[in-house]
Design a protein around this motif. Structure first.
Motif, PDB file in Angstrom:
ATOM      1  N   ARG A  18       0.910  -1.013   0.075  1.00 28.77           N
ATOM      2  CA  ARG A  18       0.004  -0.018  -0.098  1.00 28.77           C
ATOM      3  C   ARG A  18       0.846   1.328   0.144  1.00 28.77           C
ATOM      4  NH1 ARG A  18      -2.657   1.503   4.142  1.00 28.77           N
ATOM      5  NH2 ARG A  18      -4.366   2.188   3.424  1.00 28.77           N
ATOM      6  N   ASN A  19       0.518   2.133  -0.972  1.00 28.51           N
ATOM      7  CA  ASN A  19       1.476   3.641  -0.933  1.00 28.51           C
ATOM      8  C   ASN A  19       0.494   4.571  -0.726  1.00 28.51           C
ATOM      9  OD1 ASN A  19       3.146   5.665  -1.393  1.00 28.51           O
ATOM     10  ND2 ASN A  19       3.452   5.143  -3.438  1.00 28.51           N
ATOM     11  N   VAL A  20       0.719   5.019   0.488  1.00 31.75           N
ATOM     12  CA  VAL A  20      -0.152   6.252   0.995  1.00 31.75           C
ATOM     13  C   VAL A  20       0.366   7.278   0.787  1.00 31.75           C
ATOM     14  CG1 VAL A  20      -1.531   7.047   3.103  1.00 31.75           C
ATOM     15  CG2 VAL A  20      -0.954   4.587   2.756  1.00 31.75           C
ATOM     16  N   LYS A  21       0.167   8.454  -0.127  1.00 30.07           N
ATOM     17  CA  LYS A  21       0.758   9.524  -0.526  1.00 30.07           C
ATOM     18  C   LYS A  21      -0.069  10.820   0.052  1.00 30.07           C
ATOM     19  CE  LYS A  21       1.944   7.831  -5.119  1.00 30.07           C
ATOM     20  NZ  LYS A  21       1.979   8.230  -6.403  1.00 30.07           N
ATOM     21  N   PHE A  22       0.770  11.859   0.711  1.00 33.46           N
ATOM     22  CA  PHE A  22      -0.018  12.669   1.360  1.00 33.46           C
ATOM     23  C   PHE A  22       1.078  13.841   1.253  1.00 33.46           C
ATOM     24  CE2 PHE A  22       1.787   9.871   4.299  1.00 33.46           C
ATOM     25  CZ  PHE A  22       2.443  10.591   5.116  1.00 33.46           C
ATOM     26  N   GLN A  23       0.441  15.328   1.613  1.00 36.17           N
ATOM     27  CA  GLN A  23       1.117  16.531   2.082  1.00 36.17           C
ATOM     28  C   GLN A  23       1.089  16.609   3.484  1.00 36.17           C
ATOM     29  OE1 GLN A  23      -0.472  19.604  -0.504  1.00 36.17           O
ATOM     30  NE2 GLN A  23       1.065  21.107   0.368  1.00 36.17           N
ATOM     31  N   ILE A  24       2.395  17.161   3.807  1.00 35.88           N
ATOM     32  CA  ILE A  24       2.673  17.599   5.286  1.00 35.88           C
ATOM     33  C   ILE A  24       2.187  19.128   5.452  1.00 35.88           C
ATOM     34  CG2 ILE A  24       4.190  17.518   7.038  1.00 35.88           C
ATOM     35  CD1 ILE A  24       5.878  15.445   5.306  1.00 35.88           C
ATOM     36  N   LYS A  25       1.344  19.208   6.579  1.00 38.39           N
ATOM     37  CA  LYS A  25       1.350  20.832   7.061  1.00 38.39           C
ATOM     38  C   LYS A  25       2.702  21.217   7.345  1.00 38.39           C
ATOM     39  CE  LYS A  25      -3.301  20.523   8.825  1.00 38.39           C
ATOM     40  NZ  LYS A  25      -4.055  20.657   9.814  1.00 38.39           N
ATOM     41  N   GLN A  26       3.003  22.775   6.957  1.00 39.94           N
ATOM     42  CA  GLN A  26       4.219  23.338   7.108  1.00 39.94           C
ATOM     43  C   GLN A  26       4.282  23.084   8.517  1.00 39.94           C
ATOM     44  OE1 GLN A  26       4.469  26.868   4.934  1.00 39.94           O
ATOM     45  NE2 GLN A  26       6.610  27.298   5.623  1.00 39.94           N
TER      46      GLN A  26
END
Length: 110
Positions: A18-26
């Motif tokens: 499983r590849n979970v892709k996300f953006q991290i809050k600054q």
């Protein structure tokens, strides 16, 4: 929705990733790393069929790749555990992660 390809190739049960892709809050990368080490990874290690986890960071984006013994184990985690972990990570993520599921073609993980 997740589509799992056939689990059998010449009688061999294939691993699932499983590849979970996300953006991290600054400014939240360190907190995310702490949550991975203290909460996410210990929870994953308790799941049947879990084999490995790797978190990758780059320019505010990330991927968390987990490897499972088979698609049944990955599906059970996806439906029973992942929603709670995702809620725990909401404070450090931008938006909703995307999840891609793969058959493992080659790996050093046995």
């Amino acid at each position: 929705m997740f589509l799992f390809m056939s689990e059998r190739l010449e009688g061999i049960i294939l691993q699932t990733a499983r590849n979970v892709k996300f953006q991290i809050k600054q400014g939240k990368r360190d907190e995310l790393s702490r949550l991975f080490k203290e909460e996410l990874i210990p929870t994953l290690k308790k799941q049947d069929g879990f084999q490995s986890e790797m978190a990758l960071y780059h320019d505010g984006h990330a991927s968390a790749i987990s490897v499972w013994k088979d698609s049944a184990s990955a599906t059970k985690y996806e439906t029973e555990v992942y929603p709670n972990l995702l809620r725990r990570l909401e404070s450090v993520l931008v938006g909703t992660p995307t999840v891609e599921t793969y058959e493992v073609a080659a790996s050093t993980i046995s």
